[in-house]
Design an enzyme around this catalytic site. Structure first.
Site, PDB file in Angstrom:
ATOM      1  N   GLU A 240     -16.742   7.093 -11.642  1.00 60.10           N
ATOM      2  CA  GLU A 240     -15.645   6.740 -10.725  1.00 60.10           C
ATOM      3  C   GLU A 240     -14.442   6.265 -11.526  1.00 60.10           C
ATOM      4  O   GLU A 240     -13.305   6.661 -11.265  1.00 60.10           O
ATOM      5  CB  GLU A 240     -16.095   5.651  -9.738  1.00 60.10           C
ATOM      6  CG  GLU A 240     -17.180   6.147  -8.796  1.00 60.10           C
ATOM      7  CD  GLU A 240     -17.464   5.229  -7.620  1.00 60.10           C
ATOM      8  OE1 GLU A 240     -16.892   4.117  -7.562  1.00 60.10           O
ATOM      9  OE2 GLU A 240     -18.255   5.636  -6.739  1.00 60.10           O
TER      10      GLU A 240
ATOM     11  N   ASP B  19       4.689  -3.362  12.204  1.00 63.83           N
ATOM     12  CA  ASP B  19       5.665  -3.039  13.239  1.00 63.83           C
ATOM     13  C   ASP B  19       7.023  -2.812  12.602  1.00 63.83           C
ATOM     14  O   ASP B  19       7.247  -3.119  11.427  1.00 63.83           O
ATOM     15  CB  ASP B  19       5.717  -4.154  14.294  1.00 63.83           C
ATOM     16  CG  ASP B  19       6.018  -5.514  13.695  1.00 63.83           C
ATOM     17  OD1 ASP B  19       7.109  -5.671  13.126  1.00 63.83           O
ATOM     18  OD2 ASP B  19       5.153  -6.425  13.785  1.00 63.83           O
TER      19      ASP B  19
END
Ligand code: DGJ
Length: 767
Positions: free
Chosen positions: A628, A548
């Site tokens: 990867e 927030d």
């Protein structure tokens, strides 16, 4: 940009470059109305918009039926109990229980200085509240003083605008000038009454963001009708479930076009936020702290500060709305020195080891990570007390020497030798029932007398509204930070508040707890950053339950979600990006199959999705497949090359997988429009659908651009069909004008296989 008062007509004009809000003082009694909010208008006598200055628009000429005015007017600060039967912005209660109030105009003050906002802990400590500041821009501020004559209460409504923003920020402070205590049962930060004409005379739709743990901030859209539609948190945090945000829009508003009225609260605790239509089809939109689990016994001489709300109006759809929020937060809310800096590419050991690690394991991860270009190791939960799972030790912030012999200092020294920065995890607000701290101070946990406190994740919440508890917590964290070279802290919070009770609050003060709790978090983080100004702080709450604007005042980045599955992240991140800048979004590449969803996903897709946030890894680099690991340096290089566009640029939504199911695409465009990044993620292949036309956004129509595929197998294996490989440039143009890229678009290939990605680096051709 500016704020003006038309004295003759008693009208306030709050202006940004493209918007106007006009407030009117109505009648001799002085009721404050919102006459207009929308696209910029002239400073005309807009009184006619509320029916002029005659009955029934003014109550003093209609003593017989004042209620008809109160229940209909577009009131700026509606109070309960005197004839407005809609949702009030404030409800007060006198000592005998009467709960009606009515606020009228007293005075105003216009200034060019945006003052900091403060509130007070129960022990009188002053805490700076998160709020916007002027920064490098000019500000114009208006304070309107209202009074409730019978109760002796004053309300100060503050409005600020900045030269470089189309947002209006609002807050409310209430002061008790009487000699009795008055209860505040409800105090919202913003109320906005709008005529249906603001939405083309159609019922508007309400946009909110909702979800759950590992499923945060999904877009919800629904028409509003008579009665209210609202979202809220009563959990003591802004929550996984809802955001302190809503937007009203026209039915046909989309990412690029249409009217939006949005609101966001700069607050990390309980909130309510919503909108509804009344009998006269006036739309009331409101946002503020939740009236649930809240009362404030405002004693004589005391004041109460409600958090700041941000209002945004645009006619440029959700992208336009996001640009205003993103720019406002980057220029006027986030204070961290890291805001504009490249963040260190980190590797976090949570999904790599969970609680099962020791110094050797961490150093093995760190040394491998270093080889592949990663810059910081973050040691997550499990390094303290006897914490081998999540059942104990929160509060016992001393290192577990069995796991980390030589302690934090040795680990940080070893990391320094490898050339890696070091970050550490804390959950300072919590206490495990199985901890030395709880055994010594069981009363430090928030609890209600006679009730066994509800356990969540087998932990309680510390009562940080009390200064002795807060000071203890602070010292625990600070002591560790002082003891070694620590660049980064992940501040976590893994449960919600319940059983609200504090030994520091008496009787009617108990209703203050949830507000003071949030203030306590702010005080702790403010203090931490004062002592450690170079600290990179990342907030987190079981993933993204405290994502927030309040937390952004303290930390430039927030962990977005515990769900690191790149497919799930598309929707989670798209929702987050509606309000918050991409520079704030914690996003990591994790292992496949994903630990939460089990989904198998190519490494390059995981990389492309994480590259639109603060980039990092959350896997055991020593254990992933060689190919990867080998792909990491290129991902890191891409982050270093285009990270600034993502961090500083304008964000555009091209396609949402939540709408179309097949793919997702978005862009970041540098402010000077010389560079951009398009990320396209295919979620489903669809044979026989040909190619997909994507219209780019935000470029300069007059510039010519080169498009370069990055971070994918340019040899073409991802584009192969029937065993034939197609080169990328079969689909992509050479050098094309921004006008064509935006109006005609580009053709993206349908990739072979289920998940695929393409990132296009778009660069202006200078000659
Ligand atoms: C929740 C966080 O979101 C995770 O990343 C991890 O830090 C765990 N808490 C640790 O308990």
């Amino acid at each position: 940009m500016g704020i003006f008062y038309d004295e003759e007509n008693r009208l306030f004009f709050i202006e940004t470059a493209n918007t106007t809000m006009c407030l009117a003082v109505v009648d001799e009694e002085g009721f404050l109305n919102n006459v207009y909010y929308g696209s910029r208008v002239g400073r005309d006598d807009l009184f006619y918009l509320i029916g002029g200055k005659e009955n029934p628009s003014v109550p003093s000429r209609n003593d017989r039926d004042r209620g008809c005015y109160f229940d209909k007017a577009r009131l700026e600060f509606p109070s309960g109990g005197t004839g407005d039967y809609r949702t009030p912005a404030i409800t007060l209660r006198d000592p005998d229980g009467h709960d009606s109030s009515l606020f009228t105009y007293v005075s105003y003050r216009i200034s060019e200085t945006k003052e900091d906002m403060y509130a007070f802990m129960a022990d009188g400590r002053k805490v700076r509240m998160p709020a916007t500041f002027a920064g490098d821009s000019k500000a114009a501020c208006l304070e309107i003083e209202l009074e409730e004559k019978v109760l002796g209460i004053r309300a100060f409504l503050s409005y600020s605008v900045f030269e470089d923003s189309d947002a209006i920020v609002k807050s409310v402070k209430v002061v008790n000038n009487s000699d009795t205590t008055v209860m505040i049962d409800r105090l919202l930060s913003s109320n906005l009454d709008l005529d249906l004409s603001a939405f083309g005379n159609h019922q508007p739709e309400l946009i909110t963001l909702s979800g759950s743990w590992a499923r945060e901030r999904r877009l919800d859209r629904r028409p509003i009708s008579r009665g209210n539609s609202e979202v809220y948190s009563t959990r003591g945090e802004s929550s996984h479930q809802f955001q302190p945000f809503s937007a009203l829009c026209e039915k046909n508003t989309d990412d690029s076009h249409g009217t939006v009225y949005a609101q966001n609260l700069i607050w990390s605790g309980n909130f309510v936020c919503g909108a509804g239509m009344d009998q006269f089809e006036t739309v009331r939109s409101y946002i503020g702290i939740s009236p649930e689990h809240f009362t404030w016994d405002l004693k004589p001489g005391e004041s109460f500060q409600a958090p700041e709300a941000v209002l945004v109006f645009t006619e440029e759809g959700f992208d336009g709305m996001s640009h205003i929020f993103h720019d406002l937060y980057r220029s006027h809310l986030i204070r961290s020195p890291y805001l504009h800096m490249e963040r260190p590419v980190l590797i976090n050991n949570w999904e790599a080891t969970y609680f099962n690690f020791n110094t050797e394991k961490l150093l093995a991860i760190a040394s491998d990570a270093k080889k592949y270009g990663i810059e910081m190791l973050v040691m997550d939960d499990g390094w303290f007390g006897k914490r081998d799972d999540d059942n104990s030790s929160l509060g016992d912030w001393h290192v577990n020497e069995k796991k980390l012999p030589g302690g934090i200092k040795r680990l940080s020294d070893e990391l320094e030798k490898i050339g890696m920065k070091f970050g550490i995890w804390f959950e300072p607000e919590m206490i495990s029932p199985d901890s030395d701290l709880y055994r010594a101070h069981p009363d430090w946990a928030i609890s209600s007398p006679g009730r066994v406190p509800t356990r969540i994740r087998n932990q309680y919440v510390l009562d940080i509204t009390r200064s002795e508890v807060r000071d203890y917590v602070y010292e625990c964290v600070a002591k560790i930070l002082r003891s070694a070279d620590i660049s980064y802290v992940k501040w976590d919070m893994n449960r919600q508040l319940a059983d609200l009770g504090s030994l520091g609050l008496k009787g009617s003060e108990m209703g203050r707890l949830s507000y003071l709790y949030t203030l306590g978090v702010y005080e702790l983080q403010g203090r931490l950053l004062e002592e450690f100004p170079d600290l990179l702080l990342e907030n987190c709450s079981g993933g993204g339950a405290r994502y927030d604007a309040g937390m952004l005042f303290f930390s430039p980045q927030i962990w977005c979600s515990d769900d690191t599955d790149a497919y799930e992240r598309l929707s989670i991140q798209a929702g987050t990006e509606m309000i918050y800048p991409l520079s704030t979004m914690g996003a990591h590449v994790s292992a496949s199959p994903n630990h939460i969803s089990g989904r198998v996903m190519p490494f390059d897709v995981r990389g492309a999705v994480a590259l639109s946030g603060t980039f990092g890894y959350e896997l055991d680099i020593t254990a992933i497949p060689d190919e990867e690991r080998a792909a990491i340096p290129e991902q890191v290089a891409i982050y270093h090359r285009v990270g600034d566009i993502v961090r500083e640029g304008d964000y555009y939504r091209i396609a949402r997988v939540s709408d179309i199911g097949l793919y997702d695409a978005w862009m970041s465009v540098a402010k000077d429009k010389k560079r951009a990044l398009l990320t396209y993620v295919q979620c489903k292949g669809s044979p026989q659908t040909g190619k997909r036309l994507i219209k780019l956004k935000g470029l300069d129509p007059e510039k010519r651009y080169d498009l370069k595929l990055i971070g994918a197998d340019t040899e073409g294996s991802r584009f192969c069909s029937h065993g034939k490989k197609h080169a990328w440039n079969v689909f992509a143009p050479g050098c094309v004008s921004g006008r064509s890229l935006m109006n005609a678009g580009i053709l993206m290939p349908v990739l072979w296989g289920e998940y695929g990605q393409m990132m296009l680096e778009i660069t202006e051709r200078e000659n």
